[in-house]
Design a protein around this motif. Structure first.
Motif, short mmCIF file in Angstrom:
data_model
loop_
_atom_site.label_atom_id
_atom_site.label_comp_id
_atom_site.label_asym_id
_atom_site.label_seq_id
_atom_site.Cartn_x
_atom_site.Cartn_y
_atom_site.Cartn_z
N GLU A 74 0.53 5.20 -1.67
CA GLU A 74 0.52 6.34 -0.73
C GLU A 74 1.62 7.32 -1.06
OE1 GLU A 74 0.61 4.81 3.22
OE2 GLU A 74 -1.51 4.27 3.19
N ALA A 75 2.81 6.80 -1.35
CA ALA A 75 3.91 7.69 -1.69
C ALA A 75 3.59 8.46 -2.97
CB ALA A 75 5.20 6.89 -1.86
N SER A 76 2.96 7.78 -3.92
CA SER A 76 2.63 8.44 -5.18
C SER A 76 1.62 9.55 -4.97
CB SER A 76 2.02 7.44 -6.17
OG SER A 76 2.79 6.29 -6.26
N ARG A 77 0.59 9.25 -4.20
CA ARG A 77 -0.43 10.27 -3.96
C ARG A 77 0.14 11.44 -3.18
NH1 ARG A 77 -5.22 7.87 -1.06
NH2 ARG A 77 -3.91 6.07 -0.68
N ALA A 78 1.02 11.14 -2.21
CA ALA A 78 1.62 12.21 -1.43
C ALA A 78 2.46 13.14 -2.31
CB ALA A 78 2.46 11.63 -0.30
N LEU A 79 2.97 12.59 -3.42
CA LEU A 79 3.76 13.42 -4.34
C LEU A 79 2.88 14.21 -5.30
CD1 LEU A 79 6.61 10.91 -5.22
CD2 LEU A 79 6.95 13.15 -4.19
N GLY A 80 1.58 13.93 -5.28
CA GLY A 80 0.68 14.67 -6.15
C GLY A 80 0.34 13.97 -7.44
N LEU A 81 0.78 12.73 -7.60
CA LEU A 81 0.41 12.00 -8.81
C LEU A 81 -1.08 11.68 -8.80
CD1 LEU A 81 3.58 11.44 -8.76
CD2 LEU A 81 3.04 9.34 -9.97
N LYS A 127 0.82 -1.21 0.00
CA LYS A 127 0.00 0.00 0.00
C LYS A 127 0.86 1.26 0.00
CE LYS A 127 -2.82 0.26 3.54
NZ LYS A 127 -2.78 1.46 4.26
N GLY A 128 2.05 1.16 0.57
CA GLY A 128 2.95 2.31 0.65
C GLY A 128 3.30 2.89 -0.71
N GLN A 129 3.28 2.06 -1.76
CA GLN A 129 3.61 2.55 -3.09
C GLN A 129 2.61 3.58 -3.58
OE1 GLN A 129 6.39 1.59 -5.25
NE2 GLN A 129 7.06 1.19 -3.17
#
Ligand SMILES: Nc1ncnc2c1ncn2[C@@H]1O[C@H](COP(=O)(O)OP(=O)(O)OP(=O)(O)O)[C@@H](O)[C@H]1O
Ligand SMILES: [Mg+2]
Lengths: 229, 243
Positions: free
Chosen positions: A119-126, A115-117
């Motif tokens: 989450e990291a993407s969304r946190a970057l604005g993707l 799930k972290g993948q």
């Protein structure tokens, strides 16, 4: 005795048929991959509106014979006004059939992602779509390549059913040549070897891709595919 | 000074479990806020609400002047302009370190590729990873991974950085290299919210410390006061355990 003269005489025709088989399989494979990916992604969504149609589709495909699906598309659909050539019917039936199985492979691959993948993407604005395209799917496809290849090898064997729609692929051609020459052993033996050859190439490819992680000297090592996800 | 985060009346539940209870919080420009508290207090959840990795039910969160729940555009603005660093790094394992750092600038900010890579190099130099441009995350140590993760977040030129226990998955000898990078950031004026149990670090760089317990902010005070003169009994108890 094997009639080598007969085999070499018909070999060009067999190769043409092999090409037709590969064409049907490759086209269906591409469509199946698209269907399977989309359906696989939908099946991981939480909404019932998404899951129910997907469940009906995969359930229906898995529980009915491919031959009947093929007949249904070719002879059943014209009732609704959809007229299809044999070739189109075959591609549609094989794509839908294989797509259902691929969707389950894709779903498994997606479920195995950390799930972290995302989450990291969304946190970057993707965006969701960018996250899928750039982050999730590349990792999923790498992981599921062996079972995808093995699904493709089933698809190649399944295309022999296209013979019932008089598509000049390997099986249909073999039957035709057997009827013409009264030499069934050679007529069906050559396609058998051809199917086997393709299978072997795919199995080796799959083994090569999944690396040397699975040691062992059994026959499975050569003739079986790499471990499913 | 400009307010970067404003939280009012925030409630969050997981099913029946009420995890955040009426949280109010203000974070101003160049604040370094360290959040601590016992396991399960809701620290991660609070942090993840700020860029809406967790949806919340009640209350408002404004980040950089935008209510993140009121529109997709606001949320996307906030995500583009804030960075997050996770306990388990969450680097993208299928692409190189450079691509990890340059990906969001290229695809989210639409910066030309060569510029994005130039910038990625600069950031990797800054976190001490000049030798690892072309390495893959799997080839790095934990400390190196976390420094890449920080560089990746910084590549978006964030105005706010969120850290969720950035050092707690690291071997002791690697903690320092990550904290050093964070200290440099703090000294450079970055606004940071850090969930951490590194009290030594908090002492050194935080200007405010918040103590969460059972979904509530029990105490939010300037650093010195927190250590020398904690207001609540719970805080004293907690401090006596971890110091
Ligand atoms: N996705 C989730 N689903 C259900 N419950 C959750 C979820 N995430 C967290 N919780 C619960 O919410 C509570 C607060 O969790 P949270 O992770 O915010 O705590 P924390 O203060 O960060 O703790 P730790 O120091 O252990 O990281 C815990 O009881 C946890 O079990
Ligand atoms: Mg936590």
């Amino acid at each position: 005795m094997l009639d080598m003269r007969l085999i070499s005489q018909y070999l060009p025709e067999f190769f043409e048929a092999l090409f037709e088989t590969l064409k049907v399989a490759a086209l269906s494979g591409v469509f199946a991959l698209i269907i399977g990916t989309v359906v696989g992604i939908i099946s991981t969504m939480k909404s019932k509106l998404a899951i129910i149609p997907v469940g009906i589709y995969t359930g229906f495909i898995r529980s009915t014979p491919l031959l009947v699906q093929l007949y249904f598309v070719h002879y059943g659909l014209p009732i609704t006004g959809i007229m299809l050539t044999s070739f189109q019917s075959a591609i549609i039936a094989f794509s839908l059939n294989s797509g259902a199985y691929i969707s389950e492979i894709v779903r498994g691959g997606l479920a195995s992602m950390d799930k972290g993948q995302s989450e990291a993407s969304r946190a970057l604005g993707l965006s969701w779509f960018q996250t899928m395209r750039l982050i999730i799917l590349p990792q999923v496809f790498k992981k599921i390549l062996p079972p995808l290849i093995s699904q493709f090898s089933y698809l190649i064997k399944d295309t022999s059913l296209a013979a019932v729609l008089v598509i000049p692929e390997l099986t249909y051609t073999a039957r035709k040549i057997a009827a013409r020459t009264y030499m069934p052993f050679e007529s069906f033996g050559v396609p058998m070897l051809m199917y086997f050859g393709i299978y072997l190439i795919l199995a080796l490819l799959s083994r090569f891709i999944s690396g040397k992680k699975e040691p062992g000297r059994s026959a499975r090592r050569w003739f079986g595919f790499g471990k499913v996800v | 000074m400009e307010r970067v985060v404003r939280i009012r009346g925030l409630h969050k539940s997981f099913g029946k479990l009420h995890v955040l209870k009426n949280i109010d919080l203000d974070v101003y420009e160049s604040d370094v806020l360290v959040l601590c508290g016992p396991s399960g207090a809701g620290k991660s959840t609070l942090l993840r609400c700020i860029n809406m990795l967790e949806h919340y039910h009640e209350g408002t969160i404004d980040v950089l002047g935008k209510d993140i729940k009121s529109s997709r555009a606001n949320l996307s603005y906030v995500r583009k302009n804030s960075g997050m660093v996770f306990q388990h790094f969450n680097l993208f394992p299928h692409i190189s370190v450079m691509d990890n750092v340059a990906l969001a600038p290229i695809h989210v900010k639409k910066i030309p590729k060569d510029q994005a890579y130039e910038k990625a190099k600069g950031l990797l130099d800054q976190v001490g990873l000049s030798a690892k441009y072309d390495a893959y995350p799997g080839q790095l140590s934990g400390g190196q991974k976390q420094r890449v993760a920080i560089a990746r977040a910084l590549a978006m030129d964030p105005k706010l950085m969120l850290f969720d226990e950035p050092t707690s998955a690291l071997d002791p000898e690697m903690i320092k290299e990550v904290l050093d990078v964070m200290i440099k950031l703090a000294l450079g004026g970055m606004t940071m919210i850090i969930v951490s149990h590194e009290m030594g670090f908090a002492r050194e760089v935080a200007n405010k410390i918040g103590f969460l317990d059972d979904g509530k902010i029990i105490e939010l005070t300037p650093k010195n006061e927190f250590f020398t003169n904690p207001r609540s009994e719970r805080t004293k108890e907690f401090l006596s355990k971890i110091l």
